[in-house]
Design a protein around this motif. Structure first.
Motif, PDB file in Angstrom:
ATOM      1  N   MET A   1       0.865  -1.334   0.011  1.00  0.00           N
ATOM      2  CA  MET A   1      -0.133   0.020  -0.002  1.00  0.00           C
ATOM      3  C   MET A   1       0.699   1.374  -0.075  1.00  0.00           C
ATOM      4  N   VAL A   2       2.161   1.019   0.176  1.00  0.00           N
ATOM      5  CA  VAL A   2       3.021   2.304   0.210  1.00  0.00           C
ATOM      6  C   VAL A   2       4.068   2.259  -1.033  1.00  0.00           C
TER       7      VAL A   2
ATOM      8  N   ASP B   1       3.592   5.261  -3.095  1.00  0.00           N
ATOM      9  CA  ASP B   1       4.021   6.556  -2.795  1.00  0.00           C
ATOM     10  C   ASP B   1       5.404   6.560  -2.625  1.00  0.00           C
TER      11      ASP B   1
ATOM     12  N   ASP C   1       0.116   0.937  -7.350  1.00  0.00           N
ATOM     13  CA  ASP C   1      -0.391   1.495  -6.128  1.00  0.00           C
ATOM     14  C   ASP C   1      -0.473   3.052  -6.563  1.00  0.00           C
ATOM     15  N   PRO C   2      -1.597   3.371  -7.084  1.00  0.00           N
ATOM     16  CA  PRO C   2      -2.050   4.772  -7.723  1.00  0.00           C
ATOM     17  C   PRO C   2      -2.017   5.637  -6.618  1.00  0.00           C
TER      18      PRO C   2
ATOM     19  N   GLU D   1      -2.268  10.377   0.062  1.00  0.00           N
ATOM     20  CA  GLU D   1      -1.117  10.757  -0.370  1.00  0.00           C
ATOM     21  C   GLU D   1      -1.007  12.166  -0.865  1.00  0.00           C
TER      22      GLU D   1
END
Ligand code: CA
Ligand code: CA
Length: 333
Positions: free
Chosen positions: A169-170, A173, A223-224, A229
């Motif tokens: 999930m990161v 980012d 992970d757009p 973010e």
């Protein structure tokens, strides 16, 4: 096994958090503008760096746990931890410190403004931070002593003998933070030229390189950009005065670095075609959709590597063919 058709990943626009000021990216639209140069100039102007000590308080705001104002979220451990457990030296089960996503030793070397750049800093568990060290980011490889998890205190990570794979999930980012660092630091007076690369032999403590570029490009697609973010981007802008363009406009990543899932077809005679794709895609041989049935099959034949590309020659007769490249992330973690 989960399969992710990245080719079709849709970079969805999130609900507006706070769009950049109307003229923030005006340089990009000027006649003759070169995107990289225009964005570099844009994000350098207005950037007022903090001294390094002051960044701790900034992270306590930027990375605060949305569910608990006393805590921050630790980037790799994904643990909500008391802000007061910040330490500058030593270790401790609950303690956290500041992680440089682009490792300090890979071209930053304690020098402002890069050293204190809030886009590159995150709260991290001190033990996990030490385990990550200055490894580059990549998918962990079984051939290089893969460890799952990468640290006992970060169950969603993995590592191998030279690279670190953060929680899914990161991943995007982190990729966009690395793209920002490469773009922001281009060798202006008193600043390093930080550079992302697929050539891992270039990455060492006396150079300014970091990787792995192709993996980071895939993570950007997997992970757009999320509303969280975008909020953080706004928060950094409010504090140090510049933005991460790759969060504001995810399509600029491909425009600057290229498309890792690009598949090029070249006709060499009436029935034979050469299919070409990026050689640095991680993991197993990519698959492509090359049949009328729509089934995904491995790339046919034995690919030949030449420079930055791999290719095969295929014979096509009598039908219409649709070629799409699909990259399947490994099952770990
Ligand atoms: Ca994310
Ligand atoms: Ca650069």
């Amino acid at each position: 096994m989960h399969r992710l058709p990245i080719l079709f990943a849709f970079l969805a626009g999130s609900p507006a958090v706070a769009d950049p000021p109307a003229n923030y990216y005006a340089l990009v639209n000027q006649p003759g503008a070169v995107l990289h140069a225009a964005l570099h100039t844009t994000i350098k102007s207005g950037h007022v760096p903090f001294n390094y000590t002051a960044t701790t308080e900034q992270l306590k705001f930027l990375d605060q746990d949305p569910a608990n104002a006393n805590n921050v979220i630790l980037i790799y451990a994904r643990r909500s931890e008391l802000k007061t457990n910040y330490i500058t030296t030593g270790f401790g089960t609950a303690a956290w410190n500041k992680e440089h996503l682009w490792p300090n030793s890979l071209g930053i070397d304690d020098a402002l403004p890069a050293y204190s750049d809030l886009f590159n800093l995150r709260p991290a568990d001190v033990d996990v931070n030490a385990t990550r060290g200055n490894f580059w980011f990549d998918e962990s490889s079984a051939a290089e002593s893969r460890a799952v998890p990468g640290s006992p205190e970060a169950p969603l990570t993995s590592s191998d003998s030279n690279s670190w794979e953060p929680p899914a999930m990161v991943k995007g980012d982190i990729a966009r933070s690395c793209f920002y660092m490469d773009l922001r630091y281009d060798g202006d007076p008193a600043e390093s030229n930080l550079q992302l690369t697929d050539n891992l032999t270039l990455i060492n403590g006396t150079s300014n390189y970091m990787g792995k570029l192709t993996t980071l490009l895939l993570w950007h697609r997997c992970d757009p950009v999320s509303p969280e973010e975008r909020l953080r981007n706004d928060g950094v802008y409010a504090r140090q005065g510049n933005r991460n363009p790759f969060i504001d406009n995810p399509n600029w990543v491909t425009q600057i670095y290229g498309d890792p899932l690009e598949l090029k077809l070249t006709r060499i005679n009436p029935i034979q075609w050469t299919l070409r794709w990026w050689a640095q895609l991680p993991g197993a041989v990519p698959e492509m959709n090359a049949t009328l049935s729509g089934a995904w099959v491995p790339v046919p034949g034995t690919p030949v590597t030449s420079g930055a590309y791999k290719s095969v020659t295929v014979t096509l007769t009598g039908n219409r063919y649709f070629f799409h490249l699909r990259y399947t992330p490994p099952d770990v973690p």
